[in-house]
Each structure stands twice: as C-alpha cells, then as structure tokens.
Design a protein around this motif. Structure first.
Motif, short mmCIF file in Angstrom:
data_model
loop_
_atom_site.label_atom_id
_atom_site.label_comp_id
_atom_site.label_asym_id
_atom_site.label_seq_id
_atom_site.Cartn_x
_atom_site.Cartn_y
_atom_site.Cartn_z
N SER A 35 38.64 48.08 47.53
CA SER A 35 38.25 49.26 46.77
C SER A 35 39.37 49.79 45.88
CB SER A 35 37.81 50.37 47.74
OG SER A 35 38.86 50.72 48.63
N ALA A 36 40.60 49.33 46.09
CA ALA A 36 41.73 49.82 45.30
C ALA A 36 42.07 48.90 44.14
CB ALA A 36 42.96 50.00 46.19
N GLN A 37 41.72 47.63 44.24
CA GLN A 37 42.07 46.69 43.17
C GLN A 37 41.07 45.55 43.13
OE1 GLN A 37 46.04 45.74 44.81
NE2 GLN A 37 45.32 43.65 45.18
N LEU A 38 40.81 45.05 41.92
CA LEU A 38 39.84 43.99 41.70
C LEU A 38 40.55 42.83 41.03
CD1 LEU A 38 36.91 42.89 41.60
CD2 LEU A 38 36.67 44.06 39.39
N LEU A 39 40.63 41.69 41.70
CA LEU A 39 41.26 40.51 41.14
C LEU A 39 40.32 39.88 40.10
CD1 LEU A 39 43.65 38.51 41.21
CD2 LEU A 39 42.41 37.25 42.98
N LEU A 40 40.81 39.73 38.87
CA LEU A 40 40.00 39.21 37.77
C LEU A 40 40.24 37.73 37.55
CD1 LEU A 40 40.57 42.15 35.26
CD2 LEU A 40 38.64 41.83 36.82
N THR A 41 41.48 37.30 37.53
CA THR A 41 41.82 35.89 37.33
C THR A 41 43.00 35.55 38.23
OG1 THR A 41 43.38 36.32 35.52
CG2 THR A 41 41.06 35.96 34.93
N PHE A 42 43.05 34.28 38.63
CA PHE A 42 44.19 33.81 39.42
C PHE A 42 44.32 32.31 39.27
CE2 PHE A 42 45.90 31.91 43.31
CZ PHE A 42 47.15 32.54 43.37
N GLU A 43 45.55 31.83 39.08
CA GLU A 43 45.83 30.40 39.09
C GLU A 43 47.22 30.17 39.64
OE1 GLU A 43 46.68 28.40 35.34
OE2 GLU A 43 46.60 30.35 34.31
N ILE A 44 47.41 29.01 40.25
CA ILE A 44 48.69 28.66 40.82
C ILE A 44 48.96 27.19 40.58
CG2 ILE A 44 47.75 28.19 43.12
CD1 ILE A 44 50.37 29.37 44.28
N GLN A 45 50.21 26.88 40.22
CA GLN A 45 50.64 25.51 39.98
C GLN A 45 51.82 25.22 40.89
OE1 GLN A 45 51.56 25.34 35.82
NE2 GLN A 45 49.49 25.91 35.17
N ILE A 46 51.76 24.12 41.64
CA ILE A 46 52.81 23.76 42.58
C ILE A 46 53.29 22.34 42.28
CG2 ILE A 46 53.40 23.44 45.02
CD1 ILE A 46 51.09 25.32 45.71
N LEU A 47 54.59 22.18 42.15
CA LEU A 47 55.21 20.88 41.94
C LEU A 47 56.36 20.71 42.92
CD1 LEU A 47 55.33 20.74 38.03
CD2 LEU A 47 53.77 19.48 39.54
N PRO A 48 56.42 19.61 43.67
CA PRO A 48 55.46 18.49 43.70
C PRO A 48 54.07 18.95 44.13
CG PRO A 48 57.49 17.95 44.88
CD PRO A 48 57.53 19.41 44.61
N ALA A 49 53.06 18.27 43.64
CA ALA A 49 51.68 18.65 43.93
C ALA A 49 51.38 18.51 45.42
CB ALA A 49 50.72 17.80 43.11
N PRO A 50 50.54 19.37 45.97
CA PRO A 50 50.15 19.25 47.38
C PRO A 50 49.49 17.91 47.67
CG PRO A 50 49.50 21.37 46.50
CD PRO A 50 49.95 20.55 45.33
N VAL A 78 56.91 26.76 41.93
CA VAL A 78 55.64 27.46 42.11
C VAL A 78 55.46 28.45 40.98
CG1 VAL A 78 54.21 28.87 43.63
CG2 VAL A 78 55.85 27.25 44.61
N LEU A 79 54.36 28.34 40.26
CA LEU A 79 54.04 29.25 39.17
C LEU A 79 52.67 29.84 39.42
CD1 LEU A 79 54.67 30.43 36.32
CD2 LEU A 79 53.47 28.45 35.38
N SER A 80 52.59 31.16 39.51
CA SER A 80 51.30 31.83 39.71
C SER A 80 51.08 32.84 38.59
CB SER A 80 51.25 32.54 41.07
OG SER A 80 52.24 33.55 41.15
N ARG A 81 49.82 32.94 38.19
CA ARG A 81 49.42 33.91 37.17
C ARG A 81 48.17 34.62 37.65
NH1 ARG A 81 50.12 29.29 33.82
NH2 ARG A 81 51.99 29.39 32.50
N PHE A 82 48.07 35.93 37.35
CA PHE A 82 46.86 36.65 37.71
C PHE A 82 46.74 37.90 36.85
CE2 PHE A 82 50.00 38.66 40.52
CZ PHE A 82 49.73 40.01 40.31
N SER A 83 45.54 38.42 36.80
CA SER A 83 45.29 39.75 36.24
C SER A 83 44.41 40.50 37.22
CB SER A 83 44.61 39.66 34.87
OG SER A 83 43.35 39.02 34.96
N VAL A 84 44.67 41.79 37.37
CA VAL A 84 43.98 42.59 38.36
C VAL A 84 43.68 43.96 37.78
CG1 VAL A 84 46.15 43.40 39.39
CG2 VAL A 84 44.05 43.39 40.77
N GLU A 85 42.52 44.50 38.11
CA GLU A 85 42.12 45.83 37.68
C GLU A 85 42.45 46.81 38.81
OE1 GLU A 85 40.53 47.67 34.29
OE2 GLU A 85 40.18 45.56 34.67
N MET A 86 43.27 47.82 38.49
CA MET A 86 43.67 48.81 39.48
C MET A 86 42.71 49.99 39.41
SD MET A 86 46.09 47.06 40.61
CE MET A 86 46.63 48.22 41.86
N LEU A 87 42.11 50.34 40.56
CA LEU A 87 40.98 51.26 40.57
C LEU A 87 41.27 52.62 41.20
CD1 LEU A 87 38.32 48.65 41.76
CD2 LEU A 87 38.84 49.33 39.40
#
Length: 288
Positions: A35-50, A78-87
C-alpha cells in the motif's frame, strides 16, 4: 491523491585478486509492492550468468546464483534497474485503540506467535533495556509517543558514520559509543522497541535524499508492527517517520535476512566491491 515516481540504477562489482568459485548468492534487490509503494518495472543482470535452472528465480526478491559449470571467475557484476510509484503521503494514516495505545505492547493470537521472532529481546544488554524504559517513562508509556521520542533521541544523540560493508554493531556498543552507521542505529532502535514488546524488523532500502549524490549507498531503517496499522517505518538516522522518501526492498528480524547481497566464494583470494547508485525522482503527480 499525489504520488511520486523514483527510478534507480544500482551497480555492484566484486573483484577478486585471483579466480574464485562462486557459491550460491542471494540478491534482495527487488523492491516490494504494497500500500506504500507500487513496483512498475524491474530488471536485473548478473555476470557471470546464473547456472541453468536458476533463471526462473529472477522474478522473486531473492535469487540463488551458481556460475555455469562452477567455472572460476575474477569478477561478479550485478546491475539492477527499477521504477516505483511512492503512494504513502501520511505516515500516520491510522488510529491505535484500546490496549495498543500503551506499553508494553501486546498482540492478540495468532499474530502474537507470528511476531515472536521480531519481539525477541533475550540478547539485549541491560543498559539498552534501561534506556528503553527511561524513554518509555518520558513518553508516559504511550506507544506512539515512545516511538516518536525514541526516533528523535537516537537521531539527536548519535553521530552517524558510514561503514560501507561489514555486519552492524551490537546495540549496546552503539549505545555506549554514541555513534553508528545507519545499520547500527537501526539495530539499536529495533532492540529498544523489542524491550517494550513492539515487534520490529530491519529494512534495507533506497533513500530519496540520495538523488543527485555522487557517493550514494543503500540505506537501513526500521519497521514496527502496530495493531490495526501493520508495519510502519521509522528512520532513526534521520529522525523521520517513513512515508514517500524511502523505497523498501527487503526486511528481516536480523541484519542477515535484510542484507541486499549475501553469498560465499571458494578460493584463497581477497575481494573488493565497487558500487554505483543513480537515482531519479519525478515531480509529484495526481493519481486516481
């Protein structure tokens, strides 16, 4: 109501002096949705790959990692990207009633049993217990007043320092030294709360105040469980109740369960981590 969008790009690179074999790692880098935050997008890149068979875990908050064929490596990226709506605009959009107004706090079953690990104070030093009781007396044993006074006192009487890595200090050490990192002060706040029967947990997160900083780190604060209100955040490093300025990622009753990245490697090598955190905050907007 008004909302705010926060976008984050977070990169960590562990470099090893000599090739090592990676053991399973856990990455708690995916922000939660509630109820406090809404995750809109998320991606993660890991090297070496799992390794094959672990990719399906990427949609979860925790990711288990083994490199393909257990091949040695000199780097884990490890590279992560996201956008989130704070409510949540108002951190106090709830009402406590009845016995919840007073300390020590009690929870009805079955909630009481579920929260037992978050209330455990058997490890808390006597000096920490006495300090918590003195704050409760100042607050006239009122639950919300206690949390407010405690949050302010920890912020005003403890010098904040930065330790980029390593486990947090014990609460009695932070109490005696009058300083600590955000992790140390969060542990201290949790133990103060547990002495008063308040279920408390550590939270790892991204802080809006880091936007635009060159040297930014993930932050740590505390959530307490209040009957009828659920988990509510307090940031003793800033003296603030948590609303839209903090993007929660992971939480646990101890530091290990809220740690953003955890894992082991095999090999006689030292490691050094480099981290980069970029944050962008969109202006407030009105949503229905």
């Amino acid at each position: 109501m008004n909302s705010m969008r926060i976008s984050v790009t977070h990169s960590t690179v562990d470099r090893y002096d000599y090739p090592v074999h990676l053991e399973p790692h856990t990455f708690r880098l995916r922000p939660r949705t509630n109820s406090a935050q809404l995750l809109l997008t998320f991606e993660i890149q890991i090297l070496p790959a799992p390794a094959a068979g672990t990719a399906e875990c990427w949609i979860r908050m925790a990711i288990s990692l083994c490199t393909r064929g257990d091949a040695p490596t000199r780097e884990l990226s490890v590279l992560s990207r996201f956008s989130v709506e704070m409510l949540r605009e108002n951190p106090f959009d709830f009402v406590l009633t009845g016995e919840s107004l007073n300390l020590p706090l009690w929870y009805l079953e079955p909630l009481c049993a579920a929260l037992a690990p978050y209330q455990n104070d058997v490890h808390v030093a006597e000096a920490v217990k006495q300090y918590a009781k003195s704050v409760a007396a100042i607050a006239q044993w009122n639950t919300l007043s206690f949390l407010a006074v405690l949050n302010t006192q920890v912020f005003q009487t403890r010098r904040q320092v930065i330790w980029p890595d390593g486990p947090p200090w014990s609460s009695d050490l932070s109490l005696s030294l009058l300083e600590g990192s955000c992790r140390d002060l969060a542990v201290l706040f949790c133990d103060f709360c547990r002495v008063m029967g308040i279920a408390a947990r550590l939270v790892s997160e991204y802080e809006r105040a880091s936007a635009g900083w060159q040297d930014s780190y993930m932050h740590a604060w505390v959530e307490v469980c209040l009957p009828g209100a659920g988990w509510r955040g307090y940031n003793p490093s800033r003296g603030l109740a948590v609303s839209r300025a903090h993007v929660a990622v992971a939480a646990g009753f101890d530091h290990d369960l809220a740690c953003p990245v955890a894992g082991l490697y095999r090999g006689g090598s030292r490691s050094q981590m480099e981290a980069s955190l970029r944050m962008h905050v969109d202006p407030d907007r009105s949503i229905s």
